[in-house]
Motif scaffolding. Structure first.
Motif, PDB file in Angstrom:
ATOM      1  N   GLY A 165     -14.690  -2.394  51.030  1.00 50.31           N
ATOM      2  CA  GLY A 165     -13.695  -1.342  50.891  1.00 50.31           C
ATOM      3  C   GLY A 165     -13.720  -0.653  49.547  1.00 50.31           C
ATOM      4  N   LEU A 181     -11.644   7.967  55.786  1.00 50.08           N
ATOM      5  CA  LEU A 181     -10.362   7.273  55.660  1.00 50.08           C
ATOM      6  C   LEU A 181      -9.914   7.247  54.205  1.00 50.08           C
ATOM      7  N   TYR A 219     -11.716  -1.575  55.661  1.00 50.02           N
ATOM      8  CA  TYR A 219     -10.914  -0.986  56.714  1.00 50.02           C
ATOM      9  C   TYR A 219     -11.144  -1.758  58.016  1.00 50.02           C
ATOM     10  N   ARG A 220     -10.080  -1.913  58.768  1.00 49.89           N
ATOM     11  CA  ARG A 220     -10.174  -2.616  60.050  1.00 49.89           C
ATOM     12  C   ARG A 220     -10.626  -1.620  61.116  1.00 49.89           C
ATOM     13  N   TRP A 221     -11.842  -1.775  61.575  1.00 48.03           N
ATOM     14  CA  TRP A 221     -12.435  -0.836  62.532  1.00 48.03           C
ATOM     15  C   TRP A 221     -12.453  -1.457  63.914  1.00 48.03           C
ATOM     16  N   GLN A 224     -16.555   6.271  57.825  1.00 43.47           N
ATOM     17  CA  GLN A 224     -15.398   5.552  57.300  1.00 43.47           C
ATOM     18  C   GLN A 224     -14.889   6.103  55.972  1.00 43.47           C
TER      19      GLN A 224
END
Length: 359
Positions: free
Chosen positions: A234, A308, A347-349, A305
Motif C-alpha cells: 500500500g 484509489l 487495499y482490499r481488492w 489500484q
C-alpha cells in the motif's frame, strides 16, 4: 360472504376465517386509513349479527352508511370496501395533445438550443396541434410519464474490445494471486492539478452548519504527479513531473528500476495513456525484461489500484485545499504521500474482472 335480503331485513354477512383475519388486522393496524377501519368495523359487527341501527349507534354513523357498506360487502366481498371509480373532471386536452407533448419532448430541440424546457414544449405543441397548453400542464403530463427532457445522463460507448474481460481478469488475478517474490506496482499520473488560493478565508463547520469556503479564487499554475503504488504494502512513491510524455515516464520507471533489488521480477499495471503506449516506452520495456506489464482494457482505468490513492488524495487534500502558490501545492502533495506511507496498508481488492451476473 353472501346473504339474502327481504323487505326490511338487513343483508346477512358470513365471514370466512381468512377474510375475518384481514378485517381484524385492518382495524388493529395504526397505519390503516380511518375510512378503511370504519368499513371493516361495520362488516365485523354485521357478521356478529348486529342490526344496522345498533351498528350505527355503536360507531356513531348514519344507518345509511352502515347499510351501504354492509350491502357492498355482501355483494362484492373485500373489493366492495374500496372506493368506487369516479369520473372526475373531464380532460381539458385530448390524447393527440398528450402524444404531441411526448413526441416533442423526445425529439431534438430547435436550433440553437440543446435542451427542451416546459415553455418551449408548450409553444411547439401550440404550433403543431393548435391547442393552447400551459407550461405547468406540460410539466404535469411529463411527470406522470416520468419523462424528464431537461435531464441528460452521460454515456460512454465502449469500443469493441474482444479481449476486454480477459485483460480485466488478468489485472485482477495479479492483485488477488500475485506471483511469489515479485514486486507488484500500479502506476499512473494525475495531471493538471490546479494550485488555487481563495480570495477570502473560509469558516470552519459548527453544529448545524457546514464549513464555508470562498467561491472566488486566484490561480497559481498547475502541477502533475506520477505515482507508483506497491500493491503488496500500500506504500506509494510519487514524483512531481513537468511534462506527461514518454521520456518523463520512462525516467520515472528508471527510478523504480533502481529502487527494486536486481533479483526481483516486477509486474506493473498500466492504463492506455499515450505516455504508456508510446514507442519510446515500449522500447524501454523491451530493454528491461524483468518488467511485465498488465494493460487495463480501454476505458477501464478504475482497475488500476493507484486510482484509489488518487481518489483519497483528491478528497483529503485537493478538493477543498487552499494553496498560496505552486510550491505550496507541491509541498502538500509530498507531505501527504509521506504521511500515507507511515500507516500504509494494502487495499482490499475483491473484483475478479468478470461480468456481473444477471439477478
Amino acid at each position: 360472504m353472501r346473504g339474502g335480503q327481504g323487505a326490511g331485513t338487513a343483508v346477512a354477512v358470513v365471514l370466512e376465517a381468512e377474510v375475518r383475519g384481514r378485517l381484524v388486522r385492518t382495524v388493529a393496524s395504526a397505519k390503516s386509513e380511518v375510512r378503511a377501519v370504519l368499513r371493516a368495523r361495520i362488516v365485523l359487527a354485521a357478521a356478529d349479527g348486529l342490526a344496522n341501527g345498533a351498528i350505527a349507534r355503536e360507531l356513531d354513523v348514519s344507518v345509511n352508511t352502515v347499510r351501504k357498506w354492509r350491502g357492498r360487502f355482501a355483494a362484492r366481498g373485500m373489493d366492495g370496501l374500496r372506493d368506487a371509480q369516479r369520473s372526475g373532471r373531464p380532460r381539458s386536452y385530448g390524447p393527440e395533445v398528450r402524444v404531441a407533448i411526448v413526441a416533442t419532448a423526445t425529439s431534438a430541440p430547435p436550433h440553437p438550443e440543446a435542451t427542451w424546457s416546459h415553455r418551449t414544449i408548450a409553444q411547439r405543441v401550440a404550433g403543431t396541434c393548435f391547442a393552447r397548453v400551459s407550461a405547468s400542464q406540460v410539466g404535469r403530463i411529463l411527470a406522470d410519464l416520468d419523462l424528464k427532457p431537461h435531464k441528460v445522463r452521460g454515456w460512454l460507448t465502449r469500443r469493441d474490445t474482444p479481449d476486454f474481460w480477459q485483460r480485466a481478469a488478468d489485472v485482477c488475478a495479479l492483485y488477488l494471486d500475485p506471483p511469489e517474490g515479485a514486486v507488484i506496482l500500479s502506476i499512473d499520473e494525475k495531471t493538471a492539478i490546479a494550485a488555487r488560493s481563495r480570495r477570502h478565508p473560509g469558516r470552519p463547520a459548527c453544529p448545524g452548519e457546514p464549513g464555508r469556503q470562498e467561491f472566488e479564487y486566484r490561480r497559481h499554475g498547475t502541477a502533475s504527479l506520477a505515482a507508483a503504488l506497491d500493491v503488496r504494502t500500500g506504500e506509494v512513491l510519487t514524483e512531481v513531473i513537468r511534462r506527461n510524455d514518454a521520456v518523463t515516464f520512462t525516467a520515472f520507471l528508471d527510478q523504480l528500476d533502481r529502487a527494486v533489488p536486481p533479483g526481483k521480477e516486477i509486474y506493473v499495471v498500466l492504463d492506455n495513456g499515450s505516455s504508456h503506449t508510446a514507442k519510446h516506452t515500449k522500447t524501454w520495456l523491451a530493454a528491461h525484461p524483468r518488467w511485465h506489464v498488465r494493460w487495463t482494457p480501454p476505458h477501464a482505468s478504475w482497475l488500476n489500484q493507484v486510482e484509489l490513492f488518487f481518489s483519497v488524495l483528491t478528497r483529503r487534500v485537493l478538493r477543498h485545499g487552499d494553496f498560496a502558490n505552486r510550491d505550496d501545492l507541491i509541498d502538500k502533495l509530498e507531505a501527504y504521500a509521506i504521511a500515507h506511507n507511515e500507516t500504509a496498508k494494502p487495499y482490499r481488492w475483491t473484483c475478479e474482472g468478470t461480468p456481473l451476473k444477471a439477478a
